[in-house]
Design a protein around this motif. Sequence first.
Motif, short mmCIF file in Angstrom:
data_model
loop_
_atom_site.label_atom_id
_atom_site.label_comp_id
_atom_site.label_asym_id
_atom_site.label_seq_id
_atom_site.Cartn_x
_atom_site.Cartn_y
_atom_site.Cartn_z
N LYS A 4 0.84 -1.10 0.00
CA LYS A 4 0.00 0.00 0.00
C LYS A 4 0.91 1.19 0.00
O LYS A 4 2.04 1.07 0.44
CB LYS A 4 -0.98 0.04 1.11
CG LYS A 4 -1.80 -1.24 1.14
CD LYS A 4 -2.30 -1.59 2.39
CE LYS A 4 -2.09 -2.70 3.08
NZ LYS A 4 -2.22 -3.41 3.95
N MET A 6 0.87 5.89 -0.34
CA MET A 6 0.01 6.98 -0.66
C MET A 6 0.69 8.29 -0.63
O MET A 6 1.86 8.42 -0.42
CB MET A 6 -1.10 7.00 0.33
CG MET A 6 -0.73 7.66 1.54
SD MET A 6 -2.17 8.04 2.39
CE MET A 6 -3.27 8.14 1.09
N TYR A 48 -4.17 13.16 -7.64
CA TYR A 48 -4.75 11.82 -7.67
C TYR A 48 -4.88 11.22 -6.26
O TYR A 48 -5.44 10.13 -6.10
CB TYR A 48 -3.92 10.88 -8.55
CG TYR A 48 -2.57 10.51 -7.98
CD1 TYR A 48 -2.42 9.40 -7.16
CD2 TYR A 48 -1.45 11.28 -8.26
CE1 TYR A 48 -1.19 9.06 -6.64
CE2 TYR A 48 -0.22 10.95 -7.74
CZ TYR A 48 -0.09 9.84 -6.94
OH TYR A 48 1.14 9.51 -6.42
N ALA A 49 -4.36 11.91 -5.26
CA ALA A 49 -4.44 11.43 -3.88
C ALA A 49 -5.04 12.53 -3.01
O ALA A 49 -4.33 13.24 -2.32
CB ALA A 49 -3.06 11.04 -3.38
N TYR A 57 -9.81 6.68 2.56
CA TYR A 57 -8.86 6.71 1.44
C TYR A 57 -7.54 6.02 1.76
O TYR A 57 -6.99 5.29 0.94
CB TYR A 57 -8.59 8.15 1.02
CG TYR A 57 -7.59 8.24 -0.12
CD1 TYR A 57 -8.03 8.18 -1.44
CD2 TYR A 57 -6.23 8.33 0.13
CE1 TYR A 57 -7.12 8.22 -2.48
CE2 TYR A 57 -5.32 8.37 -0.90
CZ TYR A 57 -5.76 8.32 -2.21
OH TYR A 57 -4.86 8.34 -3.25
N ASP A 60 -2.05 2.47 3.02
CA ASP A 60 -0.63 2.17 2.91
C ASP A 60 -0.01 2.19 4.29
O ASP A 60 -0.57 2.75 5.23
CB ASP A 60 0.06 3.18 1.99
CG ASP A 60 0.14 4.54 2.62
OD1 ASP A 60 1.22 4.91 3.11
OD2 ASP A 60 -0.87 5.25 2.65
N ASP A 135 -13.64 4.43 -2.37
CA ASP A 135 -12.57 4.97 -3.21
C ASP A 135 -11.76 3.83 -3.82
O ASP A 135 -11.45 2.85 -3.16
CB ASP A 135 -11.66 5.87 -2.38
CG ASP A 135 -10.66 6.61 -3.23
OD1 ASP A 135 -10.99 7.73 -3.69
OD2 ASP A 135 -9.57 6.06 -3.47
N GLU A 136 -11.42 3.98 -5.09
CA GLU A 136 -10.72 2.90 -5.79
C GLU A 136 -9.34 2.61 -5.21
O GLU A 136 -8.80 1.52 -5.38
CB GLU A 136 -10.60 3.20 -7.28
CG GLU A 136 -9.71 4.40 -7.60
CD GLU A 136 -9.54 4.58 -9.09
OE1 GLU A 136 -10.08 3.76 -9.85
OE2 GLU A 136 -8.86 5.55 -9.49
N ASN A 137 -8.76 3.58 -4.54
CA ASN A 137 -7.46 3.39 -3.90
C ASN A 137 -7.58 3.09 -2.41
O ASN A 137 -6.57 2.89 -1.74
CB ASN A 137 -6.59 4.64 -4.08
CG ASN A 137 -6.23 4.87 -5.53
OD1 ASN A 137 -5.68 4.00 -6.17
ND2 ASN A 137 -6.57 6.05 -6.04
N ARG A 415 1.83 3.49 -9.93
CA ARG A 415 0.62 2.85 -9.40
C ARG A 415 -0.60 3.07 -10.31
O ARG A 415 -1.31 2.10 -10.61
CB ARG A 415 0.36 3.34 -7.98
CG ARG A 415 -0.89 2.78 -7.32
CD ARG A 415 -0.91 1.28 -7.22
NE ARG A 415 -2.02 0.82 -6.39
CZ ARG A 415 -2.59 -0.37 -6.46
NH1 ARG A 415 -2.16 -1.25 -7.35
NH2 ARG A 415 -3.58 -0.68 -5.66
N PRO A 416 -0.86 4.29 -10.80
CA PRO A 416 -2.00 4.44 -11.72
C PRO A 416 -1.83 3.61 -12.99
O PRO A 416 -2.80 3.02 -13.48
CB PRO A 416 -2.00 5.94 -12.03
CG PRO A 416 -1.37 6.57 -10.84
CD PRO A 416 -0.30 5.60 -10.42
N LYS A 419 -2.54 -0.06 -12.16
CA LYS A 419 -3.97 -0.29 -11.96
C LYS A 419 -4.74 -0.31 -13.29
O LYS A 419 -5.72 -1.04 -13.44
CB LYS A 419 -4.55 0.79 -11.05
CG LYS A 419 -4.14 0.66 -9.59
CD LYS A 419 -5.02 -0.31 -8.83
CE LYS A 419 -6.38 0.28 -8.53
NZ LYS A 419 -7.20 -0.61 -7.67
#
Length: 534
Positions: A4, A6, A48-49, A57, A60, A135-137, A415-416, A419
Amino acid sequence: MNRKTMVLTAAAGLLTPALTACGSTSGGGAGSGAIIVGTTDRFEAADYAPAPLDPAYAYDAGSWNILRQTVQTLMHTPRGGGQPVPEAASDCRFTDTGNESYRCTLRPDLKFADGSPLTAQDVKFSIERVIAIKDENGPSSLLSTVDTVETKGADTVVFHLKTSDATFPYKLSTPATGIVSAKKYDAKKLRAGFTVEGSGPYTMKAEVKDNHLVRAVFTKNPNYKGDLKLQNDKAELRTFEDSDTMGKALEQGSIHLVSRTLSPAQITELSAHPPKGIKLVPMPGLEIRYLGFNTEAPVVKDKAVRQALAAAVDRGALITKVYGKSAQPLYSLVPTTVTGHVNSFFNKYGEANTAKAADLLKAAGIKTPVKLTLNYTNDHYGDGTAAEFEALKTQLNSTQLFDITVQGADWADFRPAQKKGDYAAYGLGWFPDYPDADNFLAPFLEQDNFLGTPYANSAVRTRLIPESRRAVDRGVAVPAITEIQDIVAEDVPVLPLWQGKQYVAARDGITGVEWSVNAISDLQLWELGRGVSG
């Protein structure tokens, strides 16, 4: 969690407007009141974070280590490990034989740090908020078995589960279930910024430079009521750009302790020649590293390619060359010390078996050498990652069965892209949410999994994972857990490489060091105290 990682969002709750550099010693060195801990975890604000310290959210190890100090959970992992025990709760238990109804009673007179009351309604709000935001993350997948949340009066909450889930008490010990107030958090919107508010053992203020969190100061929460016993009134987490800079700060005495992350070279040197006044403390660890695959990517779509990689890789040589004492070979997604572990990959492929790899490719009619790029993150897992992937490239290319190239990218880009499925093969790590085999399998194999992988095995998803979660006695779950590991070794949607060992370096005069980090890499600042000055 990878677990994880972030990034952190736009500045709020600043102690000062700026620092001269990451790892600055502004605010006093290790001789001041706070116990200061160094880390190479990076907390960066980015579009994006949007909400790095929001429990809906954050997913990590670094951000969870902040949340564990500040946001209370119903349960927590006790000192020394084992089954979760009540934290904000006074009692929690399953109330049915099917493990589908879980009831918790709160401790009396709980309060948030601002003095406002904490009730069962806040617990319900917090859990439902994570699920609603999804949230997708974020960590909402940990709550996938929750059907409804019911309150009974101000002090009782009942979780009605969709299916049996004997691991649910573990999930209630994670920051994903951190309790927040509806007065401070929006039910459907993430909370941007670096501030975090809860009822945990500390309050926190952040010091920020250029959208990076460089210092987090934790002060004892006078309203805290829970199971933890604080050994200090103030602690500080200070970030560093790299392990060398952090190590020098420890030697110079501007910090007291290093938790994440010492480099393999530092561990070797500290083991053999510790500087005066500094001790290296080894601890059990459950971090794992692995290669993941986009099983729809043409180059690895045929599982024979993935199987050949599994047969060809030499874990022992990789660890000897790069990680030394800080890692050991791993032949399953489940670490060796976790109930249910089985060496499925070794049983199927052995170690560095080039002949077997060649046979697998030949039988599938695959032309060699197979051209493949292994992607990794430059800035997320410590100083050894680039060297690890260069070593993988060298050993795989030496078989003449593969034509491997490696490509690094910063986490913000890596990471994006991973994914989205842009990489056929990629390296990631996992710090578990809780120390159970389920948490090393389900996050990679369930629907809406952490990797975003297209791989799906119906037996695993519909039969084996649910079956493993029915057993409160985790030994009873071992047959299902074993079968899942054997399926993973057959299909190779992921290829486990190594299991990490944890080390903490600390200056003399700091007590509780041996309890400061647990097996799942949780930082426990409350355990640190002062003894004889070193």
